[in-house]
Scaffold this motif. Structure first.
Motif, mmCIF file in Angstrom:
data_model
loop_
_atom_site.group_PDB
_atom_site.id
_atom_site.type_symbol
_atom_site.label_atom_id
_atom_site.label_comp_id
_atom_site.label_asym_id
_atom_site.label_seq_id
_atom_site.Cartn_x
_atom_site.Cartn_y
_atom_site.Cartn_z
ATOM 1 N N ARG A 29 -52.124 -59.394 -6.701
ATOM 2 C CA ARG A 29 -51.341 -58.359 -6.009
ATOM 3 C C ARG A 29 -50.397 -59.095 -5.076
ATOM 4 N NH1 ARG A 29 -51.545 -55.111 -1.044
ATOM 5 N NH2 ARG A 29 -53.385 -56.287 -0.397
ATOM 6 N N GLN A 32 -46.383 -56.238 -5.157
ATOM 7 C CA GLN A 32 -46.442 -54.963 -5.872
ATOM 8 C C GLN A 32 -47.365 -53.977 -5.164
ATOM 9 O OE1 GLN A 32 -46.404 -58.249 -7.168
ATOM 10 N NE2 GLN A 32 -47.565 -57.857 -8.993
ATOM 11 N N TRP A 33 -46.931 -53.468 -4.035
ATOM 12 C CA TRP A 33 -47.719 -52.452 -3.349
ATOM 13 C C TRP A 33 -46.804 -51.676 -2.416
ATOM 14 C CZ3 TRP A 33 -47.969 -52.352 1.950
ATOM 15 C CH2 TRP A 33 -47.535 -53.499 2.621
ATOM 16 N N THR A 39 -50.680 -52.750 -7.385
ATOM 17 C CA THR A 39 -50.596 -53.233 -8.753
ATOM 18 C C THR A 39 -51.043 -54.683 -8.766
ATOM 19 O OG1 THR A 39 -48.761 -51.760 -9.288
ATOM 20 C CG2 THR A 39 -49.065 -53.678 -10.705
ATOM 21 N N ASP A 41 -51.279 -57.912 -11.304
ATOM 22 C CA ASP A 41 -50.708 -58.396 -12.561
ATOM 23 C C ASP A 41 -51.291 -59.739 -12.958
ATOM 24 O OD1 ASP A 41 -48.942 -56.330 -13.105
ATOM 25 O OD2 ASP A 41 -47.278 -57.267 -12.042
ATOM 26 N N ARG A 54 -51.742 -55.317 -16.492
ATOM 27 C CA ARG A 54 -51.518 -54.670 -15.200
ATOM 28 C C ARG A 54 -52.656 -53.697 -14.895
ATOM 29 N NH1 ARG A 54 -45.497 -53.278 -13.890
ATOM 30 N NH2 ARG A 54 -45.681 -55.438 -13.227
ATOM 31 N N GLN A 56 -53.534 -50.986 -12.027
ATOM 32 C CA GLN A 56 -52.932 -50.256 -10.925
ATOM 33 C C GLN A 56 -53.950 -49.341 -10.272
ATOM 34 O OE1 GLN A 56 -49.802 -48.529 -13.446
ATOM 35 N NE2 GLN A 56 -48.327 -49.624 -12.162
#
Length: 123
Positions: A29, A32-33, A39, A41, A54, A56
């Motif tokens: 992470r 991507q937040w 999220t 990845d 991914r 989430q």
């Protein structure tokens, strides 16, 4: 491509637990937040093609930015990266069987480690 029936979508966990355990499986992470969503990845490169596994989730309580949230995980997805447009998940994508199987194995291992730490979900 949604990777169905992993069981992850039935788990709620503390954000800090996810941040500690998921990187052990290459699920990171980074940026991507936001305050309600996360999220994780894992980048996988095969024959110069870039794919992302991914995982989430969204906050059912608390605040992601404050590292104080309970996260409901969603069905994991697999996508292929296209420069400069980004990651595509559509039904038109063709994913190698070996890649799909590898992702399922990773997600099974993740579930086995996370499940005992999951919070009870109220019905």
């Amino acid at each position: 491509m949604y990777i169905e029936n992993t069981g992850l979508e039935h788990l709620q966990l503390d954000l800090n637990t996810l941040d500690e355990i998921l990187p052990e499986y290459g699920l990171i992470r980074a940026g991507q937040w936001d305050y309600e969503r996360v999220t994780y990845d894992r980048k996988i490169v095969i024959n110069n093609n870039v794919y992302y596994l991914r995982v989430q989730g969204y906050a059912v309580s608390g605040d992601v930015g404050a590292h104080d949230a309970i996260i409901q995980l969603k069905v994991p997805i697999l996508g292929k990266y296209y420069y400069p447009h980004g990651v595509e998940y559509g039904e038109d994508e063709n994913f190698p069987n070996a890649l799909v199987n590898e992702c399922k194995e990773i997600l099974l291992a993740v579930k086995e480690e996370l499940e005992p730490l999951a919070l009870a979900i109220e019905s």
